[in-house]
Enzyme design. Structure first.
Site, PDB file in Angstrom:
ATOM      1  N   HIS A  28      35.695  39.831  37.426  1.00  0.00           N
ATOM      2  CA  HIS A  28      35.288  38.926  36.359  1.00  0.00           C
ATOM      3  C   HIS A  28      34.186  39.589  35.531  1.00  0.00           C
ATOM      4  CE1 HIS A  28      32.089  38.181  39.199  1.00  0.00           C
ATOM      5  NE2 HIS A  28      32.877  37.505  40.034  1.00  0.00           N
TER       6      HIS A  28
HETATM    7  P1  TYD Z   1      32.688  34.546  43.381  1.00  0.00           P
HETATM    8  O1  TYD Z   1      32.176  34.599  41.985  1.00  0.00           O
HETATM    9  O2  TYD Z   1      34.144  34.323  43.577  1.00  0.00           O
HETATM   10  O3  TYD Z   1      32.246  35.850  44.186  1.00  0.00           O
HETATM   11  P2  TYD Z   1      32.525  37.393  43.821  1.00  0.00           P
HETATM   12  O4  TYD Z   1      31.931  37.645  42.486  1.00  0.00           O
HETATM   13  O5  TYD Z   1      31.841  38.195  44.864  1.00  0.00           O
HETATM   14  O6  TYD Z   1      34.004  37.621  43.863  1.00  0.00           O
HETATM   15  O7  TYD Z   1      31.858  33.418  44.141  1.00  0.00           O
HETATM   16  C1  TYD Z   1      32.263  32.904  45.403  1.00  0.00           C
HETATM   17  C2  TYD Z   1      31.872  31.440  45.487  1.00  0.00           C
HETATM   18  O8  TYD Z   1      30.459  31.261  45.475  1.00  0.00           O
HETATM   19  C3  TYD Z   1      32.410  30.623  44.328  1.00  0.00           C
HETATM   20  O9  TYD Z   1      32.848  29.371  44.860  1.00  0.00           O
HETATM   21  C4  TYD Z   1      31.219  30.392  43.443  1.00  0.00           C
HETATM   22  C5  TYD Z   1      30.070  30.413  44.411  1.00  0.00           C
HETATM   23  N1  TYD Z   1      28.820  30.958  43.838  1.00  0.00           N
HETATM   24  C6  TYD Z   1      27.729  30.126  43.645  1.00  0.00           C
HETATM   25  O10 TYD Z   1      27.784  28.900  43.905  1.00  0.00           O
HETATM   26  N2  TYD Z   1      26.574  30.650  43.150  1.00  0.00           N
HETATM   27  C7  TYD Z   1      26.460  31.956  42.859  1.00  0.00           C
HETATM   28  O11 TYD Z   1      25.374  32.423  42.434  1.00  0.00           O
HETATM   29  C8  TYD Z   1      27.598  32.834  43.057  1.00  0.00           C
HETATM   30  C9  TYD Z   1      27.515  34.298  42.731  1.00  0.00           C
HETATM   31  C10 TYD Z   1      28.752  32.281  43.547  1.00  0.00           C
END
Ligand code: TYD
Length: 141
Positions: free
Chosen positions: A54
């Site tokens: 992303h």
């Molecule tokens: P995600 O963005 O999918 O992780 P990555 O970038 O490592 O692939 O985030 C995983 C989950 O955590 C998603 O449900 C969103 C939540 N999240 C938060 O609540 N706060 C945050 O600061 C982050 C980074 C993720």
């Protein structure tokens, strides 16, 4: 290359080493180029997992692999580079509107992420085509 892409870089973080061991400091306005509003860390990652995939419209990040090794592929318009974070003294700075994919997490690795903004799911672009479209409209490129 545009100004935004030129900002993507590895920050060399100073080590404070003495007879007791090592310490590294990440400090806003010093070696981190933004006010840190949030940190999160990624650990116990499956070896075949790919995280990220992303871009963020507003948030800047610094990624530090504090233990083990992780690979980060960074993409932007006409830009693609693979960074191997294999030492706690390497901080990968990512400005806003950069696409990132994290993979090849070694067993026991811990990826620490410093962020310039509070979490807001609405600023994420999770579709790569949409990212390319929006990046090409963004005059920062
Ligand atoms: P995600 O963005 O999918 O992780 P990555 O970038 O490592 O692939 O985030 C995983 C989950 O955590 C998603 O449900 C969103 C939540 N999240 C938060 O609540 N706060 C945050 O600061 C982050 C980074 C993720």
């Amino acid at each position: 290359l545009g100004t935004q892409i030129k900002k993507i870089k590895i920050i060399a973080l100073d080590q404070h080493n003495d007879g007791r061991g090592k310490m590294i400091v990440a400090e806003a306005s010093n070696n981190i180029p933004f006010e840190i509003k949030r940190i999160f860390y990624i650990y116990e990652t499956d070896n075949d997992a790919i995280r990220g995939c992303h871009a963020n419209r507003k948030t800047q990040f610094v990624m530090i692999c504090v233990h083990g090794t992780v690979t980060v592929k960074v993409k932007a318009l006409e830009y693609e580079k693979v960074f191997i974070l294999d030492s706690p003294d390497k901080g990968l700075y990512l400005p806003e509107m950069t696409w990132k994919e994290m993979y090849d997490f070694t067993s026991g690795s811990v990826l620490l992420v410093l962020a310039s903004e509070i979490y807001d799911g609405d600023e994420y672009i999770r579709n790569y085509e949409e990212f390319l479209r929006d990046a090409s409209l963004n005059n920062q490129y």
